[in-house]
Write a protein that holds these residues in place. Structure first.
Motif, mmCIF file in Angstrom:
data_model
loop_
_atom_site.group_PDB
_atom_site.id
_atom_site.type_symbol
_atom_site.label_atom_id
_atom_site.label_comp_id
_atom_site.label_asym_id
_atom_site.label_seq_id
_atom_site.Cartn_x
_atom_site.Cartn_y
_atom_site.Cartn_z
ATOM 1 N N THR A 119 0.899 -1.240 0.216
ATOM 2 C CA THR A 119 0.146 -0.139 -0.108
ATOM 3 C C THR A 119 0.881 1.174 0.058
ATOM 4 O O THR A 119 0.650 2.258 -0.753
ATOM 5 N N TYR B 118 2.479 1.416 -3.565
ATOM 6 C CA TYR B 118 1.303 1.765 -4.621
ATOM 7 C C TYR B 118 1.157 3.210 -4.571
ATOM 8 O O TYR B 118 0.852 4.015 -5.425
ATOM 9 N N PHE C 285 -6.051 3.674 -8.518
ATOM 10 C CA PHE C 285 -5.393 2.801 -7.384
ATOM 11 C C PHE C 285 -4.212 3.258 -6.738
ATOM 12 O O PHE C 285 -4.147 3.006 -5.502
ATOM 13 N N ALA D 190 -5.622 6.041 -4.321
ATOM 14 C CA ALA D 190 -6.553 5.501 -3.143
ATOM 15 C C ALA D 190 -5.201 4.715 -2.374
ATOM 16 O O ALA D 190 -5.799 4.690 -1.141
ATOM 17 N N SER D 191 -4.341 4.053 -2.744
ATOM 18 C CA SER D 191 -3.218 3.504 -1.881
ATOM 19 C C SER D 191 -2.740 4.487 -0.757
ATOM 20 O O SER D 191 -2.513 4.148 0.284
ATOM 21 N N GLY E 46 -5.060 4.949 1.742
ATOM 22 C CA GLY E 46 -5.063 3.677 2.769
ATOM 23 C C GLY E 46 -3.904 3.753 3.588
ATOM 24 O O GLY E 46 -3.883 3.438 4.598
#
Lengths: 293, 280
Positions: free
Chosen positions: A33, A36, A259, A262-263, A266
């Protein structure tokens, strides 16, 4: 004896499967995470390394700022509501008949899935046929609110089922902690002339300090992770008015297919949760540990 | 007690009223759910909310069970939950046994690795897990669900087992080893049976978490055939937003197993939640 119980092959056999599983499913993903988060990536095409670009965007993203604000608001409200739960637990742990039954009744919503709770509360809040507005109409309220569509009240409306779901859980934990306090201590205080209020403030609360600390961490970190209920009830709407960090991350990943970004969210969420856990424990650290024997 | 003054009694009366009101608030939405699950739309909209129709429409339950995929979702929830619980309990028992009873230097470190897992939010692992499972062709496979449930429940399960294992007397395994018992036999025929009561507690907590889990199934599973009840209910309700009776019956079906278990095993559940309170 010693030889048998320290056989490395047996230890490996007993520990490695689980260890590999949590390394693979929890720890490796956590590292990924973070990795990314440094990429521009739609989940399909090859990744491009963009350094801290996602994090810079994050700091300027007003929608993310709002979602973080909502998450923190939930965290503050959840922490404040702990005092009410403690009050109920203090009353329950006194000489109350039926305390056992009551705390079980309080606990029931906690056992149900957030999705079922969300669907049920969608019906409760239904503007024309929900039970809430039916009651308001019976009381003579003419303009009943549309609870989940009004940006000004949607957060409050979402917080009520959260309270409803978790109340029994916290009451149960407090009740268990208070029941653990040896009755000899309380009797001694009573003999010394302390009244119930003094006993609650001077004896019960200090002795439950460790548990209170745990529940504050649970309430704060739990609030930062709210997802299911909000995803089902409003999906962050209307117009972002109820978006929280987790729902924002989810929609960036699985709706916008961003992604990389969003990572980054996260990873940020992970750091915030760890820092909050550490910070609250640090701030509330007690020097003496209490031992009853 | 008989010597209580009138004021004390009035105070107690007030306390009871508040406690009872809280209990009503906790139960009322569920009672209302049960009531509208037995009505048709006309009755939902025309009768008072807390009135039952003249004829209870149990056929709502039969209809959603037969028409939608609810029975399929239900079966998936049952076997994925059971499989994950069994796997978690077995693996966690192995680890807890090795950490508390066997002697090795790295044991505190390994315990730490499991305990830190308690603090990690599921959402922060979601994207890499999704992409890993995709690469391994495990998306749309029950394996992705069972493995995730097991991994994320291991820390809490180990935590619940830990205290119990530490309190087991060492004489037991000393005697067994003296008699020439192998570690596997010691674990399976001596230790595991001794921990049966705490295993039941841990299993119930696992069961509740798995039965209600949403985000993993929602993310990893797209085939309708493989969905579990929480995600299935969500989709079903999304498609039939207007039939309140059907929605009510579906929700009741999804929560009934947990409610039934609670009526039978409420003491264990209460104890288990108190023991596992570190997981939010």
């Amino acid at each position: 004896m010693h030889k048998v119980m320290s056989n490395p092959k047996m230890i490996a056999l007993y520990v490695l499967p689980s260890l590999l599983l949590i390394l693979g499913i929890i720890y490796v993903p956590i590292i990924l995470t973070g990795y990314y988060g440094l990429m521009q990536w739609d989940g399909v095409s090859p990744m491009t390394f963009i350094g801290l670009e996602n994090y810079k965007t994050l700091l300027q993203d007003a929608a993310f700022g709002n979602s973080m604000l909502h998450s923190f608001l939930f965290a503050v409200l959840s922490t404040l509501s702990l005092s009410v739960y403690m009050l109920i637990a203090l009353v329950l742990s006194g000489q109350i008949k039926g305390a056992n039954l009551l705390r079980k009744i309080y606990l029931i919503p906690m056992l149900l899935s957030s999705v079922a709770i969300a669907q049920l509360w969608l019906k409760i809040y239904h503007p024309s046929s929900g039970i809430l507005n039916s009651f308001l109409e019976a009381l003579g309220v003419e303009e009943t609110p549309d609870w989940l569509a009004d940006p000004d009240i949607v957060l409050t409306a979402l917080f009520v089922p959260i309270l409803w779901q978790y109340a029994g859980f916290y009451i149960l934990i407090y009740y268990a902690a208070l029941k653990n306090i040896p009755s000899s201590l309380i009797e001694a205080a009573r003999i010394d002339g302390a009244n119930s209020l003094q006993i609650a403030l001077r004896i019960k609360l200090p002795l439950a300090a460790e548990v209170i600390k745990v529940t504050v961490v649970l309430a704060v970190v739990g609030s930062l992770k709210y997802f299911d209920l909000i995803y089902v009830m409003t999906d962050g709407g209307p117009n972002g008015a109820s978006e929280v960090m987790a729902s924002y991350m989810y929609s960036k990943a699985f709706r916008s297919f961003d992604f990389g970004y969003a990572s980054a969210i996260g990873f940020f969420l992970l750091i915030v949760c760890l820092v909050m856990t550490w910070g609250i424990r640090r701030l509330t650290a007690t020097k003496d540990t209490i031992e009853y024997s | 007690m008989a010597s209580r003054s009138l004021g004390t009694r009035a105070g107690y009366g007030l306390l009871y009223a508040v406690l009872a009101a809280a209990a009503v608030i906790q139960l009322l939405p569920l009672v209302w759910l049960l009531f509208f699950s037995l009505k048709n739309n006309q009755e939902v909209f025309n009768l008072p909310p807390l009135a039952l129709p003249a004829e209870l429409r149990w056929e709502n339950y039969a209809n959603v069970w037969n028409q939608g995929n609810i029975s399929r979702y239900f079966i998936n929830s049952v076997w994925m939950t059971v499989l994950s619980v069994l796997l978690t309990i077995l693996l966690a028992s192995f680890v807890t046994f090795a950490i508390t009873r066997m002697r090795w230097k790295l044991s505190p470190l390994v315990l730490g690795v499991f305990m830190v897992g308690l603090m990690i939010p599921v959402h922060s692992t979601l994207i890499p897990l999704f992409s890993m499972f995709q690469k391994l062709s495990l998306t749309d496979s029950p394996a992705s669900i069972v493995l995730s449930y097991t991994a994320f429940n291991l820390p809490i399960t180990i935590m619940i087992l830990l205290g119990f294992y530490q309190s087991l007397p060492h004489e037991v395994e000393e005697a067994a080893v003296m008699d020439g018992c192998s570690i596997n036999r010691l674990f399976f025929s001596v230790i595991l049976p001794m921990t049966a009561s705490v295993i039941v507690t841990a299993a119930i907590i696992n069961m509740i978490y798995n039965w209600n889990e949403f985000i993993f199934v929602n993310t990893f599973i797209s085939t309708d055939e493989l969905k579990t009840l929480t995600v299935g209910v969500q989709n079903f309700v999304g498609q039939y937003t207007t039939d309140w009776g059907a929605i009510g019956a579906t929700l009741m079906i999804s929560i009934l197993p947990i409610l039934l278990i609670f009526f039978v095993l409420s003491n264990r559940i209460v104890e288990g939640i108190a023991a596992g309170s570190v997981k939010g």
